[in-house]
Design a protein around this motif. Structure first.
Motif, PDB file in Angstrom:
ATOM      1  N   SER A   1       0.859  -1.180   0.000  1.00 23.19           N
ATOM      2  CA  SER A   1       0.000   0.000   0.000  1.00 23.19           C
ATOM      3  C   SER A   1       0.898   1.235   0.000  1.00 23.19           C
ATOM      4  CB  SER A   1      -0.935   0.009   1.218  1.00 23.19           C
ATOM      5  OG  SER A   1      -0.197   0.099   2.417  1.00 23.19           O
TER       6      SER A   1
ATOM      7  N   ASP B   1      -3.461  11.059  -0.697  1.00 20.19           N
ATOM      8  CA  ASP B   1      -4.055   9.961  -1.450  1.00 20.19           C
ATOM      9  C   ASP B   1      -3.512   8.649  -0.903  1.00 20.19           C
ATOM     10  OD1 ASP B   1      -5.558   8.604  -3.355  1.00 20.19           O
ATOM     11  OD2 ASP B   1      -4.606   9.569  -5.071  1.00 20.19           O
TER      12      ASP B   1
ATOM     13  N   GLY C   1      -2.928   4.383  -2.339  1.00 25.44           N
ATOM     14  CA  GLY C   1      -2.889   3.577  -3.548  1.00 25.44           C
ATOM     15  C   GLY C   1      -2.114   2.307  -3.303  1.00 25.44           C
ATOM     16  N   THR C   2      -1.719   1.677  -4.390  1.00 31.12           N
ATOM     17  CA  THR C   2      -0.906   0.468  -4.315  1.00 31.12           C
ATOM     18  C   THR C   2       0.362   0.693  -5.123  1.00 31.12           C
ATOM     19  OG1 THR C   2      -2.061  -0.488  -6.216  1.00 31.12           O
ATOM     20  CG2 THR C   2      -2.878  -1.077  -4.044  1.00 31.12           C
TER      21      THR C   2
ATOM     22  N   ARG D   1      -0.153   3.291  -8.331  1.00 33.87           N
ATOM     23  CA  ARG D   1      -1.459   3.689  -8.868  1.00 33.87           C
ATOM     24  C   ARG D   1      -2.226   4.335  -7.715  1.00 33.87           C
ATOM     25  NH1 ARG D   1      -4.288   1.641 -13.285  1.00 33.87           N
ATOM     26  NH2 ARG D   1      -2.837  -0.092 -13.319  1.00 33.87           N
ATOM     27  N   TRP D   2      -2.427   5.649  -7.810  1.00 32.08           N
ATOM     28  CA  TRP D   2      -3.128   6.392  -6.766  1.00 32.08           C
ATOM     29  C   TRP D   2      -4.630   6.290  -6.970  1.00 32.08           C
ATOM     30  CZ3 TRP D   2      -0.122   7.223  -2.924  1.00 32.08           C
ATOM     31  CH2 TRP D   2       1.224   7.534  -3.120  1.00 32.08           C
ATOM     32  N   ASN D   3      -5.398   6.246  -5.902  1.00 35.08           N
ATOM     33  CA  ASN D   3      -6.855   6.117  -5.989  1.00 35.08           C
ATOM     34  C   ASN D   3      -7.540   7.359  -6.562  1.00 35.08           C
ATOM     35  OD1 ASN D   3      -6.831   3.514  -5.037  1.00 35.08           O
ATOM     36  ND2 ASN D   3      -7.245   4.101  -2.928  1.00 35.08           N
ATOM     37  N   LYS D   4      -7.102   8.550  -6.175  1.00 39.10           N
ATOM     38  CA  LYS D   4      -7.765   9.762  -6.656  1.00 39.10           C
ATOM     39  C   LYS D   4      -7.511  10.028  -8.131  1.00 39.10           C
ATOM     40  CE  LYS D   4      -7.837  12.416  -2.351  1.00 39.10           C
ATOM     41  NZ  LYS D   4      -7.290  13.615  -1.681  1.00 39.10           N
TER      42      LYS D   4
ATOM     43  N   ARG E   1      -6.914   7.809 -10.586  1.00 38.33           N
ATOM     44  CA  ARG E   1      -7.607   6.831 -11.435  1.00 38.33           C
ATOM     45  C   ARG E   1      -7.059   6.780 -12.861  1.00 38.33           C
ATOM     46  NH1 ARG E   1     -10.270   3.670  -7.907  1.00 38.33           N
ATOM     47  NH2 ARG E   1     -11.588   4.881  -6.557  1.00 38.33           N
TER      48      ARG E   1
END
Length: 119
Positions: free
Chosen positions: A58, A67, A69-70, A82-85, A87
């Motif tokens: 993570s 943010d 992500g993974t 890869r950040w969640n916000k 996308r």
């Protein structure tokens, strides 16, 4: 004919290539740096982000940008996240050394971040 844009473009390409030729951190140096949160300062905007790449893959960004992500390892001295916000697709960064400093380089070899231990 205005040569200024052509000269600026040439200078930028030369500086990017010069950074791309710097030695990468060793696997051990990279592992030591990411063992704790590290500070990344964006070269153009000056934005400072504290990033923590955790052992469970993570990733957490805080301070100048927040943010989660993974992440995954990308070679011995790099990572992709890869950040969640955002996308969007993964963004990869490799760490190189220059004059005793650590730089974050993104494909095709552009220096975007100055990397140091978080305080």
């Amino acid at each position: 004919m205005n040569l200024r844009p052509a000269l600026l473009t040439a200078a930028l390409l030369l500086s990017a290539n010069a950074f791309a030729n710097n030695p990468a951190l060793s696997k051990d140096e990279f592992d030591q740096l990411i063992a704790q949160p590290f500070k990344a300062t964006h070269g153009k905007s000056g934005l400072i982000v504290e990033i923590h790449l955790k052992p469970d893959n993570s990733a957490v960004a805080r301070k100048g940008y927040n943010d989660i992500g993974t992440w995954r390892r990308n070679g011995d001295a790099g990572y992709c996240v890869r950040w969640n916000k955002q996308r969007v697709e993964e963004r990869c960064t490799n760490f190189v050394k220059q004059d005793g400093k650590v730089l974050g380089v993104v494909p095709p070899g552009d220096v975007t971040w100055w990397i140091e231990r978080a305080e």
